[in-house]
Design a protein around this motif. Structure first.
Motif: not given
Length: 296
Positions: A59, A95-98, A101, A296
């Protein structure tokens, strides 16, 4: 041509001399988490060679990707064995979240723009937990190159689009060995003849073998399942090495596919390894932690 090489060299130097932020191994090569049991670092980068791996950026992490392919080795000394020719793709992945993408890119081949979504649905766990990592991938690509004059240009905008759908399934067997399967569907809104498949099915397979802590050998193969396409086009085979250096991953690649987007290297690849239709090239990945996190 000289300006092109100068630009590439300057980009490489700028990337290499930029201050490394967090070690890229924390993105794709970190050790297994004892706390969660999650298996990480299945591959070093978000690409195996031409195709995507199961890896996603964390993210808030932005990845800048430079992909470059020279001409074929069998082009001869006059073309400096392919080095006088070049195809390039520049891409950004965030990365919008972990797990989720988003990415965009632009290729010089057919002046193609592409965008994709990538979601890690399942992640391998240690012991008796989840045995594999499953990442879902979908992309759209649009050709902006002018249509040939002989075609009359009588095409709608929708004919410029193609779409790719993949299920990326991988397992990290040991610290050295990881393997991946990539069932693939490429849909093209326009094909050259009625004989050609609009929907092209393929099965990708590949893996990496870790040589040292920072280097690995990679292999990737896309086998065409659609019979009509298989008659006229070749399966894409790519071999290469990953070299990790702090905030970068350098991927040195030998492949019989010129394009670096699925619409090229899956359904319309024409190169023969046996005839020397081998393109040497590289991917350079550079990550930037936009949220300023230490890990990360």
């Amino acid at each position: 041509m000289r300006k092109r090489y100068v630009l590439i060299i300057l980009c490489c130097l700028a990337l290499h001399t930029a201050k490394a932020q967090d070690d890229l191994l924390q993105l794709a090569e970190s050790s297994d988490s004892a706390a969660t049991g999650l298996v990480t670092g299945t591959f070093k980068a978000t690409r195996l060679a031409n195709g995507h791996s199961v890896e996603t950026n964390g993210a808030g992490v932005l990845l800048f990707l430079i992909s470059h392919r020279f001409g074929t080795l069998n082009s001869g000394a006059y073309e400096f064995f392919g080095l006088d020719q070049a195809t390039i793709r520049l891409g950004l992945e965030y990365g919008l979240t972990d797990r989720l993408n988003v990415g965009i890119g632009r290729s010089s081949l057919e002046k193609t723009y592409d965008g994709f979504l990538k979601y890690k649905l399942l992640q391998q766990r240690q012991g008796m937990g989840m045995p594999v990592t499953l990442t879902l991938f979908t992309s759209a690509a649009i050709r902006t190159l002018d249509w040939p004059q002989e075609s009359g240009g009588n095409f709608d905008s929708k004919h410029r689009f193609s779409y790719t759908y993949q299920a990326l399934l991988a397992r990290k067997f040991t610290e050295r060995l990881s393997l991946q399967l990539s069932p693939t569907l490429v849909h093209r809104n326009l094909v050259p003849t009625r004989h050609d498949d609009t929907d092209v099915y393929a099965l990708g397979a590949g893996g990496r073998f870790k040589i040292t802590k920072h280097t690995s050998f990679n292999a990737e193969y896309y086998y065409l399942l659609s019979s009509h396409t298989r008659e006229d086009f070749r399966n894409a085979l790519s071999l290469g090495f990953d070299i990790e250096t702090g905030g970068h991953v350098f991927q040195l690649i030998f492949t019989n596919a010129q394009g670096m987007v699925e619409k090229f290297f899956v359904p319309q690849n024409t190169g023969y390894w046996s005839d020397g239709d081998i393109y040497f090239g590289f991917n350079i990945s550079r990550v930037f932690d936009l949220k300023g996190k230490e890990k990360w």
